[in-house]
Enzyme design. Structure first.
Site, mmCIF file in Angstrom:
data_model
loop_
_atom_site.group_PDB
_atom_site.id
_atom_site.type_symbol
_atom_site.label_atom_id
_atom_site.label_comp_id
_atom_site.label_asym_id
_atom_site.label_seq_id
_atom_site.Cartn_x
_atom_site.Cartn_y
_atom_site.Cartn_z
ATOM 1 N N THR A 15 0.975 -1.349 -0.186
ATOM 2 C CA THR A 15 0.154 0.202 0.064
ATOM 3 C C THR A 15 0.787 1.206 -0.158
ATOM 4 O OG1 THR A 15 -1.609 -0.727 1.566
ATOM 5 C CG2 THR A 15 -1.278 1.354 1.537
ATOM 6 N N LYS A 105 5.856 2.724 12.582
ATOM 7 C CA LYS A 105 5.907 2.871 13.365
ATOM 8 C C LYS A 105 7.142 1.651 14.912
ATOM 9 C CE LYS A 105 2.570 1.617 11.730
ATOM 10 N NZ LYS A 105 1.795 2.289 10.828
ATOM 11 N N GLY A 134 -0.315 9.834 9.799
ATOM 12 C CA GLY A 134 -0.241 9.951 8.288
ATOM 13 C C GLY A 134 0.106 10.167 6.816
ATOM 14 N N GLU A 190 -3.020 -3.027 9.136
ATOM 15 C CA GLU A 190 -1.556 -3.727 9.035
ATOM 16 C C GLU A 190 -1.394 -4.524 9.200
ATOM 17 O OE1 GLU A 190 1.160 -1.391 10.217
ATOM 18 O OE2 GLU A 190 -0.501 0.042 10.283
ATOM 19 N N LYS A 205 3.116 5.180 18.239
ATOM 20 C CA LYS A 205 3.081 6.163 17.429
ATOM 21 C C LYS A 205 3.490 7.367 18.554
ATOM 22 C CE LYS A 205 0.494 5.050 13.345
ATOM 23 N NZ LYS A 205 -0.859 4.714 13.332
ATOM 24 N N GLY A 313 -3.672 5.155 4.474
ATOM 25 C CA GLY A 313 -4.275 5.467 3.125
ATOM 26 C C GLY A 313 -2.353 5.151 2.476
HETATM 27 P P1 NAP Z 1 1.890 -3.641 2.977
HETATM 28 O O1 NAP Z 1 0.327 -3.340 1.909
HETATM 29 O O2 NAP Z 1 1.608 -5.268 3.771
HETATM 30 O O3 NAP Z 1 3.191 -3.875 2.035
HETATM 31 C C1 NAP Z 1 4.113 -4.400 2.600
HETATM 32 C C2 NAP Z 1 4.806 -4.996 1.809
HETATM 33 O O4 NAP Z 1 6.769 -5.368 1.835
HETATM 34 C C3 NAP Z 1 4.262 -5.588 0.500
HETATM 35 O O5 NAP Z 1 4.490 -5.404 -0.763
HETATM 36 C C4 NAP Z 1 4.967 -7.729 0.926
HETATM 37 O O6 NAP Z 1 5.250 -7.576 -0.194
HETATM 38 C C5 NAP Z 1 6.733 -6.960 1.432
HETATM 39 N N1 NAP Z 1 7.068 -7.011 2.910
HETATM 40 C C6 NAP Z 1 6.880 -7.750 3.495
HETATM 41 N N2 NAP Z 1 7.109 -8.693 4.490
HETATM 42 C C7 NAP Z 1 8.747 -9.102 3.440
HETATM 43 C C8 NAP Z 1 9.753 -9.733 3.610
HETATM 44 N N3 NAP Z 1 10.036 -10.598 4.447
HETATM 45 N N4 NAP Z 1 10.182 -9.863 2.695
HETATM 46 C C9 NAP Z 1 10.349 -9.117 1.742
HETATM 47 N N5 NAP Z 1 9.133 -8.666 1.025
HETATM 48 C C10 NAP Z 1 8.246 -8.121 2.280
HETATM 49 O O7 NAP Z 1 1.718 -2.808 4.240
HETATM 50 P P2 NAP Z 1 1.884 -1.191 4.029
HETATM 51 O O8 NAP Z 1 0.412 -1.531 4.490
HETATM 52 O O9 NAP Z 1 2.114 -1.074 3.000
HETATM 53 O O10 NAP Z 1 2.717 -1.240 4.493
HETATM 54 C C11 NAP Z 1 4.386 -0.772 5.722
HETATM 55 C C12 NAP Z 1 4.530 -0.225 6.129
HETATM 56 O O11 NAP Z 1 4.069 1.324 6.487
HETATM 57 C C13 NAP Z 1 3.975 -0.794 7.652
HETATM 58 O O12 NAP Z 1 5.204 -0.568 8.784
HETATM 59 C C14 NAP Z 1 3.636 0.092 8.197
HETATM 60 O O13 NAP Z 1 3.082 -0.434 10.263
HETATM 61 C C15 NAP Z 1 3.164 1.357 7.299
HETATM 62 N N6 NAP Z 1 2.547 2.465 7.390
HETATM 63 C C16 NAP Z 1 1.561 1.961 6.620
HETATM 64 C C17 NAP Z 1 0.388 2.825 6.936
HETATM 65 C C18 NAP Z 1 -0.892 2.424 6.105
HETATM 66 O O14 NAP Z 1 -2.317 3.028 5.560
HETATM 67 N N7 NAP Z 1 -0.640 1.608 5.408
HETATM 68 C C19 NAP Z 1 -0.130 4.194 6.793
HETATM 69 C C20 NAP Z 1 1.424 4.817 7.960
HETATM 70 C C21 NAP Z 1 2.502 3.760 8.115
HETATM 71 P P3 NAP Z 1 3.947 -9.036 -1.925
HETATM 72 O O15 NAP Z 1 3.530 -7.919 -1.729
HETATM 73 O O16 NAP Z 1 5.091 -9.396 -2.555
HETATM 74 O O17 NAP Z 1 3.567 -9.574 0.114
HETATM 75 N N1 HSE Z 2 -2.735 0.344 10.796
HETATM 76 C C1 HSE Z 2 -2.151 2.050 11.132
HETATM 77 C C2 HSE Z 2 -3.381 3.215 10.946
HETATM 78 C C3 HSE Z 2 -1.841 2.785 9.448
HETATM 79 O O1 HSE Z 2 -4.631 2.606 10.546
HETATM 80 O O2 HSE Z 2 -3.746 4.501 10.961
HETATM 81 C C4 HSE Z 2 -1.152 4.071 9.866
HETATM 82 O O3 HSE Z 2 0.141 4.179 10.838
#
Ligand code: NAP
Ligand code: HSE
Length: 343
Positions: A15, A105, A134, A190, A205, A313
């Site tokens: 994402t 985080k 975010g 997550e 956070k 997002g």
């Molecule tokens: P996500 O959609 O699950 O994406 C994770 C990515 O990392 C995927 O591409 C996955 O590969 C890859 N991955 C995970 N473990 C791996 C491993 N061991 N080896 C190789 N590749 C690996 O997660 P996300 O929502 O983008 O979140 C990523 C980070 O940003 C997290 O720390 C989260 O807390 C933080 N975050 C997220 C948001 C949000 O809104 N989503 C907001 C703020 C912060 P595949 O695609 O092949 O599965």
């Molecule tokens: N899972 C987290 C949330 C992503 O919903 O706030 C942003 O850090």
């Protein structure tokens, strides 16, 4: 002639990784004007080559060394999530003299102080604007805008998923399970949504904010944390009659700061907590709905400040990550320009 390109390697292309890639595409016209250079994603680490992705044309790899040891990569963006193996990858990247941006985080709450020290020793930057609130640029605001002030107390909605679930339950009468499924489909939650609903994500956070706001290091275990798993529609309906809405609120206060009753040099005591609070309609945090996050800071000089905006997002978080990448790219551009003109 030095290259006019800053190259980024991504650890993760989900994402947030794809949100960053979209942001780079949408804003690329401006990079040359701002930096005198362009930004390129050279490669991205993933687990599964077969997974459908919204963004195509990026070189994908399953070999972390291809990114961590690539001498052409200037900045490594960690958007994989989890503590392991991420911790060792980020350490390796910093030890290899790469700048690192992360939105993780959990990693920062547990290892942030050590990783920041490692970055410092290696003369590189570790930036993490996307890890808290975010798309709201809160860390830069605290680090720069509030440099002359002193935060005394913070209170906020720090998790988008739980705020989305609670808003859906209150406003549409949706079940907890359906609202959680919607938040997962939108990419807010997550990988393991227990992190969100248990309050652990908000607690991570809160740990980061306590470091930034008060300069105090607490562990996740030092905060009193509970989540939203036990809330029921019946309780929501009952409290609604009293004009109250449920919010997962994180709060922290320094109990004996040198300027309050503790006295100069006394040990600083911090009280930190995450849990459901039933707020009145006129509370500013009651106005924070859906995936939005909100933060109230009480500061010594300015008084009360309030921010609200998308807390999760791909694009919102991608924007925060991109601001870190650009800050580093500016430094890379200056260093290259200095070397070029000195010759
Ligand atoms: P996500 O959609 O699950 O994406 C994770 C990515 O990392 C995927 O591409 C996955 O590969 C890859 N991955 C995970 N473990 C791996 C491993 N061991 N080896 C190789 N590749 C690996 O997660 P996300 O929502 O983008 O979140 C990523 C980070 O940003 C997290 O720390 C989260 O807390 C933080 N975050 C997220 C948001 C949000 O809104 N989503 C907001 C703020 C912060 P595949 O695609 O092949 O599965
Ligand atoms: N899972 C987290 C949330 C992503 O919903 O706030 C942003 O850090």
């Amino acid at each position: 002639m030095k290259e006019k390109l800053v190259r980024v390697g991504l650890l993760g292309f989900g994402t947030v990784g794809q949100g960053l890639a979209k942001g780079i595409m949408m804003r690329s016209d401006n990079f040359y004007r701002i930096l005198g250079m362009n930004i390129e994603i050279k490669s991205a680490l993933v687990r599964d080559f077969e997974k459908e992705r919204e963004v195509e044309g990026i070189h994908l790899t399953k070999n972390p060394k291809e990114i961590l040891n690539d001498p052409d990569i200037d900045v490594i963006v960690e958007v994989m999530g989890n503590e392991h193996p991420t911790y060792s990858y980020v350490k390796q990247a910093l030890a290899n003299g790469k700048h690192v941006v992360t939105a993780n985080k959990l990693l920062l709450a547990i290892h942030g102080v050590e990783l920041q020290a490692l970055a410092y020793r290696n003369g590189v930057q570790l930036l993490y604007e996307g890890s808290v609130l975010g798309g709201i640029p809160i860390l830069r605001t605290i680090q720069h805008g509030l440099l002359g002030d002193q935060v005394e107390e913070l209170r906020g909605i720090l998790n988008g998923t739980t705020n989305y679930i609670l808003t859906q339950m209150v406003e549409s009468g949706k079940s907890y399970a359906d609202a959680l499924a919607d938040a997962q489909a939108a990419g807010y939650a997550e990988g393991d949504p227990t992190m969100d609903v248990s309050g652990l994500d908000a607690a991570c956070k809160l740990v980061i904010l306590c470091r930034e706001c008060f300069g105090l290091n607490i562990r996740i275990e030092d905060a009193e944390v509970s989540g939203i798993q036990n809330i029921s529609i019946a309780e929501i309906e009952e409290r609604k009659k009293q004009g109250l809405v449920p919010k997962l609120v994180a709060r922290a206060v320094v109990l004996n700061s040198p300027w309050s009753n503790g006295g100069e040099g006394s040990e600083q005591l911090l009280q930190a907590k995450v849990g459901i609070e039933w707020l009145a309609a006129n509370d500013v945090l009651s106005q924070v709905s859906g995936v939005d996050n909100g933060l109230v800071l009480k500061t010594r000089l300015v008084g009360d400040l309030f921010w609200k905006g998308p807390g999760a997002g791909g694009l919102a978080t991608g924007s925060a990550v991109l601001s870190d990448v650009l800050e580093i790219a500016q430094r890379v551009a200056q260093e290259r320009y200095k070397v070029t003109t000195a010759r």
